[in-house]
Design a protein around this motif. Structure first.
Motif, PDB file in Angstrom:
ATOM      1  N   GLN A 120       0.876  -1.162   0.000  1.00 18.73           N
ATOM      2  CA  GLN A 120       0.000   0.000   0.000  1.00 18.73           C
ATOM      3  C   GLN A 120       0.917   1.217   0.000  1.00 18.73           C
ATOM      4  OE1 GLN A 120      -2.649   0.497   3.355  1.00 18.73           O
ATOM      5  NE2 GLN A 120      -3.861   2.053   2.304  1.00 18.73           N
ATOM      6  N   HIS A 121       0.803   2.045  -1.032  1.00 18.00           N
ATOM      7  CA  HIS A 121       1.773   3.119  -1.275  1.00 18.00           C
ATOM      8  C   HIS A 121       1.718   4.214  -0.213  1.00 18.00           C
ATOM      9  CE1 HIS A 121       3.982   5.042  -4.943  1.00 18.00           C
ATOM     10  NE2 HIS A 121       4.614   5.262  -3.826  1.00 18.00           N
ATOM     11  N   GLU A 130      -7.006  -2.184   8.833  1.00 18.83           N
ATOM     12  CA  GLU A 130      -7.397  -3.593   8.935  1.00 18.83           C
ATOM     13  C   GLU A 130      -8.214  -4.035   7.728  1.00 18.83           C
ATOM     14  OE1 GLU A 130      -6.708  -2.075  13.090  1.00 18.83           O
ATOM     15  OE2 GLU A 130      -7.729  -1.332  11.292  1.00 18.83           O
ATOM     16  N   GLU A 131      -9.043  -3.134   7.190  1.00 22.33           N
ATOM     17  CA  GLU A 131      -9.848  -3.469   6.011  1.00 22.33           C
ATOM     18  C   GLU A 131      -8.971  -3.575   4.771  1.00 22.33           C
ATOM     19  OE1 GLU A 131     -13.166  -0.883   5.497  1.00 22.33           O
ATOM     20  OE2 GLU A 131     -13.858  -1.082   7.588  1.00 22.33           O
ATOM     21  N   THR A 132      -8.042  -2.649   4.644  1.00 22.66           N
ATOM     22  CA  THR A 132      -7.143  -2.679   3.476  1.00 22.66           C
ATOM     23  C   THR A 132      -6.292  -3.933   3.483  1.00 22.66           C
ATOM     24  OG1 THR A 132      -7.033  -0.248   3.500  1.00 22.66           O
ATOM     25  CG2 THR A 132      -5.359  -1.421   2.238  1.00 22.66           C
ATOM     26  N   VAL A 133      -5.654  -4.214   4.600  1.00 19.96           N
ATOM     27  CA  VAL A 133      -4.782  -5.386   4.672  1.00 19.96           C
ATOM     28  C   VAL A 133      -5.597  -6.676   4.611  1.00 19.96           C
ATOM     29  CG1 VAL A 133      -3.073  -6.590   6.100  1.00 19.96           C
ATOM     30  CG2 VAL A 133      -2.978  -4.101   5.873  1.00 19.96           C
ATOM     31  N   ILE A 148       2.902  -9.147   1.515  1.00 19.66           N
ATOM     32  CA  ILE A 148       2.249  -7.860   1.745  1.00 19.66           C
ATOM     33  C   ILE A 148       3.229  -6.863   2.359  1.00 19.66           C
ATOM     34  CG2 ILE A 148       0.482  -6.695   3.141  1.00 19.66           C
ATOM     35  CD1 ILE A 148      -1.226  -9.182   2.883  1.00 19.66           C
ATOM     36  N   GLY A 149       3.161  -5.608   1.890  1.00 19.48           N
ATOM     37  CA  GLY A 149       3.998  -4.551   2.439  1.00 19.48           C
ATOM     38  C   GLY A 149       3.230  -3.243   2.582  1.00 19.48           C
ATOM     39  N   ALA A 161      -1.731  -3.477  11.054  1.00 19.68           N
ATOM     40  CA  ALA A 161      -1.722  -4.234   9.801  1.00 19.68           C
ATOM     41  C   ALA A 161      -1.148  -5.631  10.016  1.00 19.68           C
ATOM     42  CB  ALA A 161      -0.904  -3.487   8.758  1.00 19.68           C
ATOM     43  N   HIS A 162      -0.074  -5.704  10.768  1.00 14.09           N
ATOM     44  CA  HIS A 162       0.620  -6.975  10.996  1.00 14.09           C
ATOM     45  C   HIS A 162      -0.255  -7.951  11.782  1.00 14.09           C
ATOM     46  CE1 HIS A 162       4.304  -9.345  10.982  1.00 14.09           C
ATOM     47  NE2 HIS A 162       4.186  -9.565  12.282  1.00 14.09           N
TER      48      HIS A 162
END
Length: 321
Positions: A120-121, A130-133, A148-149, A161-162
């Motif tokens: 995700q830039h 949490e929704e994005t990841v 994923i980064g 995120a982790h």
């Protein structure tokens, strides 16, 4: 070629990668990517927004270049790309539906079946991370991405995120003279076992010693808008570069090699991605792997270029989020 591990899920890459952001879409760039691969570089970094067309709403120019250059060589390359900056206002976007739309576009533009490392830039302040990841984790399950980064994420965002899906890498600017990540980000990454990928490890070329005056920058060079390349800031920063050049000369290496060797010495989980469009610069940068710095030399570099020494902000006002 020295190899390093990013994260705890098995991704292994060359100790230095190649940033392709500034590569024009021409045959020299293709030859540079081919040459880097032959020299042992395995990690190639791009993004859907890189290239000349994004302000007109045309994404993927740089991805198409990277995909064309690596066609037939896919098994030798680790391809990292990014999503999440949208035009015309360059805002961050991380809604799950957008994530899934973006990955399909990047796969098409790169001409590949899966992306090795998907970032995700920029973090969307209006969508819980949490929704994005979570959406990115679904892409892992679907086989569209492997790892994923996040890019330019704060410590709390990294932790959240982790907890949804293990992160493999975080990408943030980290040259010798701009070391904000050392305060909070790097300790969190070390604690959680996440790799770190520094972009602009040569201070957008300033630390190479190749830029002596503002007029050395071409008229259309984006760096002309960056505070560190302007006015009094430029003069002050040039003084720091001069000290680095003198140290490098005593060490028998170039300023770029010294800056990269210093960065590599900051941790085994660190994989810088210096960007260039020229193969001779790739060769020079890889020479940093042969530069060993003693504890005394690292301490001297700290004295020459202490934390916060760079004059001016990292980004111009219109790009600051």
């Amino acid at each position: 070629m020295e190899r390093r591990k990013l994260g705890g899920l098995g991704l292994e890459v060359s100790a230095l990668g190649l940033g392709t952001m500034m590569m024009p879409d021409n045959e020299e760039s293709v030859r540079t990517i081919h040459g880097a691969l032959e020299l042992g570089v395995t990690m190639f970094d791009t993004a859907d927004i890189y290239g000349g067309g994004f302000m007109a709403g045309r994404f993927g120019d740089n991805e198409r270049l990277v995909g064309r250059a690596l066609k037939g060589r896919r098994d030798k390359a680790v391809i990292a790309t990014k999503f999440g900056i949208v035009t015309p206002d360059l805002r961050a976007h991380g809604h799950p539906a957008y994530v899934k739309k973006s990955v399909d576009a990047s796969l098409l533009q790169l001409g590949i079946d899966y992306i090795d490392l998907y970032y995700q830039h920029r973090i969307d302040p209006n969508t819980p991370i949490e929704e994005t990841v979570g959406a990115m984790a679904e892409l892992v399950q679907a086989g569209k991405i492997r790892y994923i980064g996040l890019s330019e994420a704060a410590p709390e965002q990294i932790r959240r995120a982790h907890s949804v899906h293990p992160l493999t890498a975080v990408e943030t600017e980290y040259p010798l003279w701009s070391r904000e990540v050392e305060d909070e980000v790097l300790p969190v990454l070390k604690e959680l076992g996440i790799g770190f990928v520094p972009y602009s490890p040569l201070g957008r070329g300033f630390l190479s010693g190749q830029i002596r005056t503002f007029d050395d920058l071409p008229a259309d060079d984006y760096r002309r808008y960056y505070p560190r390349f302007q006015g009094e800031n430029f003069v002050k920063n040039l003084e720091v570069v001069s000290l680095i050049e003198k140290f490098a000369a005593r060490k028998g290496c170039t300023p770029s090699q010294l800056a990269l060797a210093w960065l590599l010495a900051q941790g085994e989980q660190i994989v810088p991605i210096p960007g260039t469009k020229r193969l001779d610069r790739v060769r020079e940068n890889l020479g940093a792997l042969d530069v060993t710095l003693s504890a005394e030399e690292l301490a001297e570099i700290e004295r020459i270029s202490p934390k916060g020494i760079a004059a001016g902000e990292r980004y111009p006002t219109f790009l600051q989020s």
